[in-house]
Design an enzyme around this catalytic site. Structure first.
Site, short mmCIF file in Angstrom:
data_model
loop_
_atom_site.label_atom_id
_atom_site.label_comp_id
_atom_site.label_asym_id
_atom_site.label_seq_id
_atom_site.Cartn_x
_atom_site.Cartn_y
_atom_site.Cartn_z
CE LYS A 187 -5.84 1.92 7.48
NZ LYS A 187 -5.12 2.85 6.57
NE ARG A 207 -0.58 8.23 5.94
CZ ARG A 207 -0.36 7.37 6.93
NH1 ARG A 207 0.81 7.37 7.56
NH2 ARG A 207 -1.28 6.50 7.28
CD GLU A 214 -2.39 1.40 2.76
OE1 GLU A 214 -2.95 2.48 3.05
OE2 GLU A 214 -2.36 0.43 3.53
#
Length: 207
Positions: free
Chosen positions: A129, A45, A41
């Site tokens: 998640k 950010r 993943e």
């Protein structure tokens, strides 16, 4: 459409890549592949995240690469345009769920409490998640919700590390765990790619 768990296969630990450049992201990805990783993943950010995702897809084609930190429809569109194989969100909102309805790749919505789980469940999701996993109840929370949401599988992320991943994976409602410890910031800064490889090998063995 395949589910996230189908993409993961036998892999139980989802390494998270956070990078400041395309080159750095590719080096991290290659180190993870050397450690037996096939699914990663990339969290969106940093300004370089999308370009890094695309570069990893092009230069490390054997990897299945997902995009994390998807907060809105605009970021979702950019992640898909960059080639994301799956989508992970840190949280959910009614508006974001609408945007995700037409997503052409598997989606793992982020939840942190029972209301979130119910909202995602209502939208048809059965894989979620849990984030930030340890801060929002961790093992105790997952055990508590297992009898209520019996057909939901979780990928706890946030506070999951080498010393507790086996505890999480021992739970029946945990399909996999996610973590940043596999690409420690100091290793990345120092170009210590072999340490990333070794951490991935150790995690796969522990799982």
């Amino acid at each position: 459409m395949p589910r996230f768990s189908d993409l993961m296969g036998k892999q139980k630990v989802l390494p998270i890549i956070q990078t400041d450049s395309e080159e750095q992201g590719v080096q991290i990805a290659k180190a993870m592949v050397a450690g037996g990783v096939r699914v990663v993943e990339v969290v969106l950010r940093t300004p370089a995240s999308l370009a890094a995702l695309s570069a990893i897809k092009q230069q490390v084609p054997e990897l299945i690469v997902g995009a994390g930190t998807i907060l809105d429809a605009e970021t979702l569109d950019k992640a898909l345009a960059a080639g994301a194989d799956f989508i992970i969100t840190p949280a959910i909102t009614p508006k974001l769920l609408v945007a995700l309805e037409s997503c052409p790749v598997p989606v793992i919505p982020g939840v942190s409490n029972t209301a979130d789980i119910a909202l995602a469940y209502e939208a048809g999701y059965r894989e979620m998640k849990l984030f930030p996993a340890v801060l929002c109840g961790g093992l105790a929370f997952l055990k508590a919700v297992s009898s209520v949401f019996q057909d939901v599988k979780f990928c706890p992320t946030g506070g999951v590390k080498a010393d507790n991943l086996q505890d999480f994976l021992a739970l029946d409602n945990v399909a996999a765990v996610g973590g940043t410890w596999l690409a420690d910031k100091n290793w990345v800064s120092n170009g210590s790619w072999e340490q990333i490889t070794q951490a991935c090998l150790a995690a796969n063995q522990a799982a």
